[in-house]
Design an enzyme around this catalytic site. Structure first.
Site, PDB file in Angstrom:
ATOM      1  CE  LYS A 131      -1.112   2.176   3.371  1.00 29.31           C
ATOM      2  NZ  LYS A 131      -1.254   3.297   4.306  1.00 29.31           N
ATOM      3  CG  ASP A 142      -6.658   3.514   2.632  1.00 26.88           C
ATOM      4  OD1 ASP A 142      -7.651   3.227   1.919  1.00 26.88           O
ATOM      5  OD2 ASP A 142      -6.478   4.647   3.106  1.00 26.88           O
TER       6      ASP A 142
END
Length: 230
Positions: A121, A139
């Site tokens: 991420k 996320d």
């Protein structure tokens, strides 16, 4: 609404209503953004923005952070989530940048993930924000909102969601679509109680459609029960 129609509607709406969406983390260099994103894991951007001014004043560059210790860094980030681990990650990240990348934040996602504290991420955030790469960082907000709207089909993991989004979103929109989804999840499509009454995109949202169908079914059952009891 078909999936392709939902994607087209999503891109069209946010392109018109939030064409300049960007991260809410405060930073001025790729190094500062990398530090801020590492710190932001399971923590709010608001909290990180409160912490980073003093942190960046003390450690304005990779060299100064690499020369520090986790114990010293901890004193600046004690109010964020998991400060012990993050202080170790930050010092290790800076040292790795110096030893392997000449102090320059790398562009490639695979290289970014070699840095301590940098998962997929975070790597996607840096690649898309700093280097404008067609990368989709997933996320908790992106994961939740994409599933609710119906952009992803019951994705079980962030990676599965990422792959679906990358497959169907136009490549040139990937970087900004990440911010569209985050901001919508942060202010409207909340985890526990989404603000559907304020949401401007209920007309394209699968979650809203299904909620209305459930409400209709429950109302019909209540009506039947009332008739049976009369």
């Amino acid at each position: 609404m078909l999936k392709k129609e939902r994607y087209r509607a999503f891109v069209a709406y946010f392109s018109a209503h939030n064409p300049n969406a960007q991260t809410e983390l405060n930073y001025s260099t790729p190094y500062e953004l990398l530090v801020a994103v590492i710190l932001s894991a399971q923590c709010t951007d608001k909290r990180i923005n409160q912490v980073t001014p003093a942190l960046f004043s003390r450690f304005p560059d990779v060299e100064s952070l690499a020369a520090s210790t986790p114990e010293e860094v901890f004193t600046y980030i004690r109010s964020v989530s998991y400060p012990n681990n993050k202080s170790k990650h930050l010092v290790g990240m800076a040292q790795k940048l110096l030893s392997d990348f000449d102090g320059v934040v790398p562009e490639k996602i695979d290289d970014l993930q070699k840095l301590p504290g940098v998962g997929r991420k975070t790597a996607n955030v840096i690649a898309s924000v700093v280097y404008k790469a067609p990368a989709m960082a997933v996320d908790t907000h992106v994961f939740r909102v994409a599933n609710r709207i119906g952009l992803t089909n019951n994705a079980k993991t962030p990676l599965a969601a990422e792959r679906q989004l990358v497959k169907y979103l136009p490549e040139e929109t990937l970087a900004i679509a990440h911010h569209w989804l985050i901001l919508h999840g942060r202010y409207i499509c909340l985890a526990r109680k989404p603000k559907c009454e304020e949401c401007p995109i209920t007309w394209m949202c699968r979650y809203y459609e299904e909620s209305r169908e459930v409400g209709k079914s429950e109302g019909q059952e209540d009506g039947k029960q009332d008739l049976a009891n009369s």
